[in-house]
Write an enzyme that holds these catalytic residues in place. Sequence first.
Site, PDB file in Angstrom:
ATOM      1  CB  ILE A  80      -0.844   0.003   1.317  1.00 18.28           C
ATOM      2  CG1 ILE A  80      -1.795  -1.326   0.999  1.00 18.28           C
ATOM      3  CG2 ILE A  80      -1.844   1.287   1.399  1.00 18.28           C
ATOM      4  CD1 ILE A  80      -2.668  -1.459   2.538  1.00 18.28           C
ATOM      5  CB  CYS A  81       0.831   4.199   0.623  1.00 20.18           C
ATOM      6  SG  CYS A  81       1.297   6.013   0.459  1.00 20.18           S
ATOM      7  CB  THR A  82       5.870   4.905   0.016  1.00 24.70           C
ATOM      8  OG1 THR A  82       5.638   4.591   1.579  1.00 24.70           O
ATOM      9  CG2 THR A  82       5.616   6.236  -0.246  1.00 24.70           C
TER      10      THR A  82
END
Length: 208
Positions: A80-82
Amino acid sequence: MTALNILRCRINLVWKDKVPVVTELGLPITATQTFVECPRDLDVLMVPGGMLGSVACMNDPEVMTFLADRGSRAKWVTSICTGGLTIAAAGLLKSYDANATWTISHLLPLMGARHVDKRVVIDRNRMTCGGVTAGIDLGLTLAAKLRGEDAAKRVQLIMEYAPEPPFQSGTPAQAPQIAAAIREATPWMQSQARGAAEAAGKRLGISL
């Protein structure tokens, strides 16, 4: 993770030790298992985001070794995300379609991934997504893969996930001037992420 918790999946938070780790929001989180205690074979390996934490993990040989090992056998490798940068740095996205949050997703090809600009990207047993709210989409998508669509729909209803954002500024395409201002205001953070991605690509033997 909320979606998987509602499904009553067994969830473990894994880190080197059980000393509380402070998130970017200042919230302390304590691991439930250490790297040594974590089972060798996982149904799901999920790596969360947080820019500076992700960069630190990318530059940490112990973290990279752990992720590469567990990810090589996990039924699903997700981020998720970075967190997409983190699993890419561990070599888990080489030759896979993938995404991460918009501020750093362009760095994925430096580590052998093919960047696809979608909220949730599935390529074989890899599932990655954009930032923050895209994690809810990933959680529901993963829930459907694990327990079926009906179960995932039930989870979505329990979460009352029916987004109606107050502004149409949730992507760089919708708000290009704001996106440009954010990039211009974070040169140090951007350089840290790029440096970690370039170093990881070199370790992985990626040539562009």
